[in-house]
Design a protein around this motif. Structure first.
Motif, PDB file in Angstrom:
ATOM      1  N   MET A 245      46.506 -14.918   2.321  1.00  0.00           N
ATOM      2  CA  MET A 245      45.155 -14.402   2.080  1.00  0.00           C
ATOM      3  C   MET A 245      44.974 -13.322   3.165  1.00  0.00           C
ATOM      4  O   MET A 245      44.119 -12.404   2.961  1.00  0.00           O
ATOM      5  CB  MET A 245      44.242 -15.397   1.846  1.00  0.00           C
ATOM      6  CG  MET A 245      42.757 -14.677   1.455  1.00  0.00           C
ATOM      7  SD  MET A 245      41.700 -15.778   1.012  1.00  0.00           S
ATOM      8  CE  MET A 245      40.191 -14.932   0.558  1.00  0.00           C
ATOM      9  N   ALA A 246      45.446 -13.222   4.243  1.00  0.00           N
ATOM     10  CA  ALA A 246      45.125 -12.496   5.285  1.00  0.00           C
ATOM     11  C   ALA A 246      45.419 -11.143   4.988  1.00  0.00           C
ATOM     12  O   ALA A 246      44.803 -10.019   5.605  1.00  0.00           O
ATOM     13  CB  ALA A 246      45.783 -12.843   6.582  1.00  0.00           C
ATOM     14  N   ASP A 247      46.532 -10.621   4.314  1.00  0.00           N
ATOM     15  CA  ASP A 247      46.943  -9.389   3.934  1.00  0.00           C
ATOM     16  C   ASP A 247      46.371  -8.755   2.620  1.00  0.00           C
ATOM     17  O   ASP A 247      46.515  -7.636   2.440  1.00  0.00           O
ATOM     18  CB  ASP A 247      48.434  -9.295   3.766  1.00  0.00           C
ATOM     19  CG  ASP A 247      49.066  -9.431   5.234  1.00  0.00           C
ATOM     20  OD1 ASP A 247      48.422  -9.318   6.145  1.00  0.00           O
ATOM     21  OD2 ASP A 247      50.265 -10.036   5.106  1.00  0.00           O
ATOM     22  N   ASP A 248      45.491  -9.549   2.056  1.00  0.00           N
ATOM     23  CA  ASP A 248      44.820  -9.273   0.618  1.00  0.00           C
ATOM     24  C   ASP A 248      43.876  -8.105   1.158  1.00  0.00           C
ATOM     25  O   ASP A 248      43.326  -8.125   2.088  1.00  0.00           O
ATOM     26  CB  ASP A 248      44.150 -10.333  -0.102  1.00  0.00           C
ATOM     27  CG  ASP A 248      45.195 -11.534  -0.513  1.00  0.00           C
ATOM     28  OD1 ASP A 248      46.430 -10.906  -0.536  1.00  0.00           O
ATOM     29  OD2 ASP A 248      45.016 -12.502  -0.773  1.00  0.00           O
ATOM     30  N   ILE A 249      43.473  -7.382   0.003  1.00  0.00           N
ATOM     31  CA  ILE A 249      42.518  -6.327   0.172  1.00  0.00           C
ATOM     32  C   ILE A 249      41.634  -6.400  -1.167  1.00  0.00           C
ATOM     33  O   ILE A 249      42.155  -6.625  -2.074  1.00  0.00           O
ATOM     34  CB  ILE A 249      43.089  -5.042   0.092  1.00  0.00           C
ATOM     35  CG1 ILE A 249      43.998  -4.735   1.410  1.00  0.00           C
ATOM     36  CG2 ILE A 249      41.831  -3.881  -0.024  1.00  0.00           C
ATOM     37  CD1 ILE A 249      43.455  -4.802   2.522  1.00  0.00           C
ATOM     38  N   PHE A 250      40.359  -6.654  -0.901  1.00  0.00           N
ATOM     39  CA  PHE A 250      39.554  -6.898  -2.008  1.00  0.00           C
ATOM     40  C   PHE A 250      38.895  -5.497  -2.463  1.00  0.00           C
ATOM     41  O   PHE A 250      38.791  -4.494  -1.852  1.00  0.00           O
ATOM     42  CB  PHE A 250      38.104  -7.718  -1.824  1.00  0.00           C
ATOM     43  CG  PHE A 250      38.213  -9.166  -1.397  1.00  0.00           C
ATOM     44  CD1 PHE A 250      39.341  -9.758  -1.957  1.00  0.00           C
ATOM     45  CD2 PHE A 250      37.438  -9.760  -0.482  1.00  0.00           C
ATOM     46  CE1 PHE A 250      39.743 -11.211  -1.803  1.00  0.00           C
ATOM     47  CE2 PHE A 250      37.616 -11.065  -0.290  1.00  0.00           C
ATOM     48  CZ  PHE A 250      38.520 -11.686  -0.952  1.00  0.00           C
ATOM     49  N   THR A 251      38.560  -5.268  -3.826  1.00  0.00           N
ATOM     50  CA  THR A 251      37.993  -4.267  -4.267  1.00  0.00           C
ATOM     51  C   THR A 251      36.303  -4.627  -4.255  1.00  0.00           C
ATOM     52  O   THR A 251      36.185  -5.888  -4.125  1.00  0.00           O
ATOM     53  CB  THR A 251      38.236  -3.851  -5.873  1.00  0.00           C
ATOM     54  OG1 THR A 251      38.050  -5.155  -6.615  1.00  0.00           O
ATOM     55  CG2 THR A 251      39.827  -3.599  -5.985  1.00  0.00           C
ATOM     56  N   ILE A 252      35.543  -3.716  -4.631  1.00  0.00           N
ATOM     57  CA  ILE A 252      34.081  -3.998  -4.707  1.00  0.00           C
ATOM     58  C   ILE A 252      33.926  -5.082  -5.730  1.00  0.00           C
ATOM     59  O   ILE A 252      32.928  -5.945  -5.453  1.00  0.00           O
ATOM     60  CB  ILE A 252      33.305  -2.729  -4.837  1.00  0.00           C
ATOM     61  CG1 ILE A 252      31.809  -2.966  -4.485  1.00  0.00           C
ATOM     62  CG2 ILE A 252      33.429  -2.177  -6.304  1.00  0.00           C
ATOM     63  CD1 ILE A 252      31.548  -2.768  -2.905  1.00  0.00           C
ATOM     64  N   GLN A 253      34.560  -4.923  -6.684  1.00  0.00           N
ATOM     65  CA  GLN A 253      34.221  -6.164  -7.921  1.00  0.00           C
ATOM     66  C   GLN A 253      34.736  -7.481  -7.339  1.00  0.00           C
ATOM     67  O   GLN A 253      34.152  -8.559  -7.435  1.00  0.00           O
ATOM     68  CB  GLN A 253      35.120  -5.661  -9.192  1.00  0.00           C
ATOM     69  CG  GLN A 253      34.398  -4.609  -9.907  1.00  0.00           C
ATOM     70  CD  GLN A 253      35.130  -3.291  -9.044  1.00  0.00           C
ATOM     71  OE1 GLN A 253      36.152  -3.315  -8.344  1.00  0.00           O
ATOM     72  NE2 GLN A 253      34.594  -2.124  -9.789  1.00  0.00           N
ATOM     73  N   GLU A 254      35.933  -7.462  -6.631  1.00  0.00           N
ATOM     74  CA  GLU A 254      36.357  -8.740  -6.248  1.00  0.00           C
ATOM     75  C   GLU A 254      35.329  -9.289  -5.068  1.00  0.00           C
ATOM     76  O   GLU A 254      35.227 -10.584  -4.936  1.00  0.00           O
ATOM     77  CB  GLU A 254      37.813  -8.607  -5.592  1.00  0.00           C
ATOM     78  CG  GLU A 254      38.881  -8.541  -6.851  1.00  0.00           C
ATOM     79  CD  GLU A 254      40.220  -7.960  -6.297  1.00  0.00           C
ATOM     80  OE1 GLU A 254      41.207  -8.161  -6.993  1.00  0.00           O
ATOM     81  OE2 GLU A 254      40.155  -7.271  -5.326  1.00  0.00           O
TER      82      GLU A 254
END
Length: 49
Positions: A1-10
């Motif tokens: 999860m450390a490399d994940d990027i969230f969108t504004i919705q997420e």
């Protein structure tokens, strides 16, 4: 999860916020994120801090 990027919705789902609230907090620089084109992106590591 450390490399994940969230969108504004997420991010809104993750923080249990309304999307408009997440946009407002991001534009006020209260949430650490960065713009990609017209959209915001957030690193979970930065949000958890």
């Amino acid at each position: 999860m450390a490399d994940d990027i969230f969108t504004i919705q997420e991010l809104a789902i993750y923080l249990k916020l309304n999307e408009k609230t997440a946009y407002r907090l991001a534009s006020e620089r209260k949430l650490l994120g960065f713009k990609v084109g017209e959209g915001w992106r957030f690193k979970p590591v930065n949000i958890e801090q």
